[in-house]
Design a protein around this motif. Structure first.
Motif, PDB file in Angstrom:
ATOM      1  N   ARG A   1       2.730   0.050   0.650  1.00 10.59           N
ATOM      2  CA  ARG A   1       2.330   0.168   2.049  1.00 10.59           C
ATOM      3  C   ARG A   1       0.815   0.173   2.222  1.00 10.59           C
ATOM      4  O   ARG A   1       0.318   0.158   3.325  1.00 10.59           O
TER       5      ARG A   1
ATOM      6  N   VAL B   1      -2.782  -0.928   2.713  1.00 11.40           N
ATOM      7  CA  VAL B   1      -3.440  -2.120   3.215  1.00 11.40           C
ATOM      8  C   VAL B   1      -4.933  -1.937   3.044  1.00 11.40           C
ATOM      9  O   VAL B   1      -5.476  -0.878   3.338  1.00 11.40           O
TER      10      VAL B   1
ATOM     11  N   THR C   1      -2.966  -7.551  10.276  1.00  7.53           N
ATOM     12  CA  THR C   1      -2.404  -7.465   8.935  1.00  7.53           C
ATOM     13  C   THR C   1      -1.517  -6.233   8.818  1.00  7.53           C
ATOM     14  O   THR C   1      -0.434  -6.279   8.214  1.00  7.53           O
TER      15      THR C   1
ATOM     16  N   LYS D   1       2.600  -6.085   8.153  1.00  5.46           N
ATOM     17  CA  LYS D   1       3.229  -5.262   7.120  1.00  5.46           C
ATOM     18  C   LYS D   1       4.265  -4.323   7.726  1.00  5.46           C
ATOM     19  O   LYS D   1       5.374  -4.167   7.194  1.00  5.46           O
TER      20      LYS D   1
ATOM     21  N   SER E   1       7.327  -6.253   8.606  1.00  2.41           N
ATOM     22  CA  SER E   1       8.158  -6.591   7.453  1.00  2.41           C
ATOM     23  C   SER E   1       9.002  -5.407   7.012  1.00  2.41           C
ATOM     24  O   SER E   1      10.150  -5.571   6.579  1.00  2.41           O
TER      25      SER E   1
END
Length: 235
Positions: free
Chosen positions: A5, A7, A15, A19, A22
Protein backbone atom coordinates in the motif's frame (compact mmCIF):
# COMPACT_ATOMS: atom_id res chain seq x y z
CA UNK A 1 1.78 -1.49 7.46
CA UNK A 2 1.35 -3.64 4.31
CA UNK A 3 4.18 -2.80 1.96
CA UNK A 4 1.98 -3.05 -1.13
CA UNK A 5 0.00 0.00 0.00
CA UNK A 6 2.99 2.31 0.29
CA UNK A 7 3.01 5.04 -2.34
CA UNK A 8 6.07 7.18 -2.95
CA UNK A 9 5.47 10.59 -1.41
CA UNK A 10 6.29 12.59 -4.51
CA UNK A 11 3.51 10.91 -6.45
CA UNK A 12 0.38 12.88 -7.24
CA UNK A 13 -2.97 12.14 -5.66
CA UNK A 14 -4.21 10.40 -8.79
CA UNK A 15 -1.64 7.66 -8.17
CA UNK A 16 -3.05 7.22 -4.69
CA UNK A 17 -6.56 7.13 -6.13
CA UNK A 18 -5.55 4.44 -8.63
CA UNK A 19 -4.05 2.31 -5.85
CA UNK A 20 -7.10 2.72 -3.62
CA UNK A 21 -9.36 1.88 -6.55
CA UNK A 22 -7.40 -1.30 -7.24
CA UNK A 23 -7.84 -2.38 -3.60
CA UNK A 24 -11.57 -1.75 -3.82
CA UNK A 25 -11.86 -3.73 -7.07
CA UNK A 26 -9.80 -6.54 -5.50
CA UNK A 27 -12.26 -6.69 -2.60
CA UNK A 28 -9.94 -5.52 0.14
CA UNK A 29 -12.46 -2.81 0.89
CA UNK A 30 -15.83 -4.50 0.38
CA UNK A 31 -18.93 -2.79 -1.00
CA UNK A 32 -20.73 -1.20 1.95
CA UNK A 33 -17.61 -1.07 4.09
CA UNK A 34 -16.52 2.11 5.81
CA UNK A 35 -13.01 3.26 4.98
CA UNK A 36 -10.50 3.99 7.74
CA UNK A 37 -10.34 7.67 8.60
CA UNK A 38 -8.23 10.05 6.55
CA UNK A 39 -5.27 10.03 8.94
CA UNK A 40 -5.07 6.24 9.03
CA UNK A 41 -5.41 5.94 5.25
CA UNK A 42 -2.70 8.54 4.68
CA UNK A 43 -0.36 6.61 6.96
CA UNK A 44 -1.15 3.31 5.23
CA UNK A 45 -0.46 4.75 1.80
CA UNK A 46 2.58 6.72 2.95
CA UNK A 47 1.27 10.08 1.75
CA UNK A 48 0.16 13.36 3.25
CA UNK A 49 -3.42 13.86 4.36
CA UNK A 50 -4.07 16.40 1.60
CA UNK A 51 -3.07 13.88 -1.09
CA UNK A 52 -5.21 11.23 0.55
CA UNK A 53 -8.16 13.60 0.79
CA UNK A 54 -7.88 14.46 -2.92
CA UNK A 55 -7.65 10.78 -3.84
CA UNK A 56 -10.84 10.03 -1.92
CA UNK A 57 -12.59 12.91 -3.66
CA UNK A 58 -11.49 11.53 -7.02
CA UNK A 59 -13.05 8.15 -6.23
CA UNK A 60 -16.19 9.82 -4.93
CA UNK A 61 -16.54 11.63 -8.25
CA UNK A 62 -15.97 8.33 -10.05
CA UNK A 63 -18.77 6.70 -8.08
CA UNK A 64 -16.70 4.25 -6.02
CA UNK A 65 -17.12 6.07 -2.70
CA UNK A 66 -19.77 8.08 -0.87
CA UNK A 67 -19.22 10.43 2.04
CA UNK A 68 -21.75 10.60 4.86
CA UNK A 69 -21.26 13.81 6.82
CA UNK A 70 -20.20 13.09 10.36
CA UNK A 71 -20.18 9.34 9.75
CA UNK A 72 -17.42 8.54 7.28
CA UNK A 73 -16.66 7.40 3.75
CA UNK A 74 -18.24 4.20 2.39
CA UNK A 75 -17.55 1.97 -0.61
CA UNK A 76 -20.47 2.15 -3.04
CA UNK A 77 -19.27 -0.19 -5.79
CA UNK A 78 -16.28 -2.32 -6.74
CA UNK A 79 -17.07 -2.28 -10.46
CA UNK A 80 -15.74 0.55 -12.61
CA UNK A 81 -17.91 1.96 -15.35
CA UNK A 82 -16.39 2.50 -18.83
CA UNK A 83 -16.04 6.24 -18.41
CA UNK A 84 -14.13 5.78 -15.16
CA UNK A 85 -11.25 3.76 -16.60
CA UNK A 86 -7.86 5.42 -16.95
CA UNK A 87 -7.03 5.26 -20.66
CA UNK A 88 -3.26 5.59 -20.22
CA UNK A 89 -0.96 2.57 -20.55
CA UNK A 90 2.73 1.81 -20.17
CA UNK A 91 5.22 3.80 -22.21
CA UNK A 92 2.94 6.75 -22.89
CA UNK A 93 0.60 4.55 -24.95
CA UNK A 94 -3.15 5.07 -24.77
CA UNK A 95 -5.91 2.49 -25.08
CA UNK A 96 -6.84 4.09 -28.39
CA UNK A 97 -3.30 3.45 -29.65
CA UNK A 98 -3.56 -0.14 -28.50
CA UNK A 99 -6.91 -0.69 -30.21
CA UNK A 100 -5.63 0.69 -33.51
CA UNK A 101 -2.58 -1.57 -33.35
CA UNK A 102 -4.63 -4.61 -32.39
CA UNK A 103 -6.93 -3.97 -35.34
CA UNK A 104 -3.92 -4.09 -37.65
CA UNK A 105 -2.33 -7.17 -36.10
CA UNK A 106 -5.16 -9.42 -34.97
CA UNK A 107 -7.36 -9.50 -38.06
CA UNK A 108 -4.43 -10.53 -40.27
CA UNK A 109 -3.11 -12.97 -37.66
CA UNK A 110 -6.50 -14.67 -37.40
CA UNK A 111 -6.86 -14.80 -41.19
CA UNK A 112 -3.45 -16.42 -41.65
CA UNK A 113 -3.94 -18.73 -38.68
CA UNK A 114 -7.08 -20.10 -40.33
CA UNK A 115 -5.17 -20.66 -43.57
CA UNK A 116 -2.06 -22.20 -42.02
CA UNK A 117 -3.43 -23.93 -38.95
CA UNK A 118 -1.50 -26.99 -37.83
CA UNK A 119 -2.83 -29.76 -35.62
CA UNK A 120 -0.44 -28.59 -32.90
CA UNK A 121 -1.75 -25.03 -32.87
CA UNK A 122 -5.36 -26.23 -33.14
CA UNK A 123 -4.91 -28.30 -29.99
CA UNK A 124 -3.33 -25.38 -28.13
CA UNK A 125 -6.19 -23.05 -29.07
CA UNK A 126 -8.77 -25.61 -27.96
CA UNK A 127 -6.94 -26.08 -24.65
CA UNK A 128 -6.82 -22.35 -23.89
CA UNK A 129 -10.52 -21.88 -24.67
CA UNK A 130 -11.42 -24.91 -22.56
CA UNK A 131 -9.44 -23.58 -19.59
CA UNK A 132 -11.11 -20.17 -19.91
CA UNK A 133 -14.54 -21.84 -19.88
CA UNK A 134 -14.23 -22.68 -16.18
CA UNK A 135 -17.19 -20.88 -14.53
CA UNK A 136 -15.07 -20.40 -11.39
CA UNK A 137 -12.10 -18.86 -13.19
CA UNK A 138 -10.61 -15.79 -11.52
CA UNK A 139 -10.28 -12.53 -13.40
CA UNK A 140 -6.47 -12.67 -13.13
CA UNK A 141 -6.36 -16.19 -14.56
CA UNK A 142 -8.69 -15.21 -17.38
CA UNK A 143 -6.48 -12.24 -18.29
CA UNK A 144 -3.47 -14.55 -18.42
CA UNK A 145 -5.31 -16.97 -20.73
CA UNK A 146 -6.56 -14.05 -22.81
CA UNK A 147 -2.98 -12.97 -23.53
CA UNK A 148 -1.95 -16.55 -24.28
CA UNK A 149 -4.82 -16.96 -26.73
CA UNK A 150 -3.98 -13.87 -28.75
CA UNK A 151 -0.29 -14.75 -28.77
CA UNK A 152 -1.14 -18.27 -29.93
CA UNK A 153 -3.22 -16.93 -32.82
CA UNK A 154 -0.27 -14.75 -33.85
CA UNK A 155 2.06 -17.75 -33.64
CA UNK A 156 -0.38 -19.92 -35.60
CA UNK A 157 -0.28 -17.32 -38.40
CA UNK A 158 3.15 -18.66 -39.31
CA UNK A 159 4.45 -15.11 -39.71
CA UNK A 160 7.28 -14.39 -37.24
CA UNK A 161 6.93 -10.64 -37.69
CA UNK A 162 3.25 -10.73 -36.71
CA UNK A 163 4.22 -12.70 -33.62
CA UNK A 164 6.97 -10.20 -32.84
CA UNK A 165 4.51 -7.32 -33.23
CA UNK A 166 2.06 -9.00 -30.87
CA UNK A 167 4.76 -9.61 -28.27
CA UNK A 168 5.84 -5.97 -28.52
CA UNK A 169 2.40 -4.80 -27.33
CA UNK A 170 1.74 -7.59 -24.84
CA UNK A 171 2.72 -5.50 -21.75
CA UNK A 172 0.18 -2.83 -22.72
CA UNK A 173 -2.38 -5.50 -23.56
CA UNK A 174 -2.03 -7.08 -20.11
CA UNK A 175 -2.28 -3.70 -18.38
CA UNK A 176 -5.38 -2.82 -20.41
CA UNK A 177 -6.96 -6.21 -19.73
CA UNK A 178 -6.49 -5.91 -15.98
CA UNK A 179 -8.12 -2.48 -16.07
CA UNK A 180 -11.24 -3.54 -17.96
CA UNK A 181 -11.84 -7.11 -16.79
CA UNK A 182 -13.86 -5.86 -13.80
CA UNK A 183 -16.49 -4.22 -15.99
CA UNK A 184 -19.85 -5.96 -15.61
CA UNK A 185 -20.09 -8.82 -18.09
CA UNK A 186 -16.67 -8.11 -19.62
CA UNK A 187 -15.21 -11.55 -18.91
CA UNK A 188 -18.25 -13.34 -20.32
CA UNK A 189 -18.34 -11.18 -23.45
CA UNK A 190 -14.62 -11.66 -23.95
CA UNK A 191 -14.89 -15.41 -23.68
CA UNK A 192 -17.81 -15.57 -26.10
CA UNK A 193 -15.84 -13.60 -28.67
CA UNK A 194 -12.77 -15.76 -28.17
CA UNK A 195 -14.87 -18.87 -28.80
CA UNK A 196 -16.30 -17.40 -32.01
CA UNK A 197 -12.89 -16.41 -33.32
CA UNK A 198 -11.30 -19.76 -32.47
CA UNK A 199 -14.23 -21.65 -34.03
CA UNK A 200 -13.64 -19.78 -37.28
CA UNK A 201 -9.92 -20.52 -37.18
CA UNK A 202 -10.52 -24.20 -36.45
CA UNK A 203 -12.97 -24.30 -39.36
CA UNK A 204 -10.20 -22.80 -41.50
CA UNK A 205 -12.53 -20.01 -42.58
CA UNK A 206 -10.01 -17.22 -43.03
CA UNK A 207 -12.52 -14.53 -43.98
CA UNK A 208 -14.74 -15.23 -40.98
CA UNK A 209 -11.76 -15.47 -38.63
CA UNK A 210 -10.48 -12.06 -39.74
CA UNK A 211 -13.95 -10.52 -39.37
CA UNK A 212 -14.48 -11.93 -35.90
CA UNK A 213 -11.04 -10.78 -34.76
CA UNK A 214 -11.84 -7.28 -36.02
CA UNK A 215 -15.27 -7.25 -34.37
CA UNK A 216 -13.72 -8.55 -31.16
CA UNK A 217 -11.54 -5.45 -30.84
CA UNK A 218 -14.06 -2.97 -32.26
CA UNK A 219 -16.84 -3.94 -29.86
CA UNK A 220 -14.83 -3.53 -26.68
CA UNK A 221 -13.51 -0.21 -27.97
CA UNK A 222 -17.09 0.94 -28.52
CA UNK A 223 -18.03 -0.32 -25.06
CA UNK A 224 -15.28 1.66 -23.37
CA UNK A 225 -16.32 4.73 -25.32
CA UNK A 226 -19.89 4.24 -24.11
CA UNK A 227 -21.30 3.37 -27.51
CA UNK A 228 -24.53 1.44 -27.89
CA UNK A 229 -22.90 -0.75 -30.52
CA UNK A 230 -21.00 -2.54 -27.78
CA UNK A 231 -23.91 -4.72 -26.71
CA UNK A 232 -22.49 -7.95 -28.06
CA UNK A 233 -19.89 -10.59 -27.15
CA UNK A 234 -16.32 -9.38 -27.09
CA UNK A 235 -13.04 -8.71 -25.24
Amino acid sequence: MPSERVVVRNKLSDTVAQKLESLIVAGEYAVGAKLPNEKVLAEEFGVGRSSMREAVRTLEAAGFLRSAHGVGVFVVTDRPRPGQIDQSLLGGITMSDLFETRMAIESKAAELAARRLTDHHAELLRSIVASASDPEISEADFVELDGRLHRQVAEASGNPLLLHMWESISPQFEEYSLKVIGLPGRLQRAHADHCGMVDAILARDSELAARRAHEHVAAVQAELQGGDDARRTVD
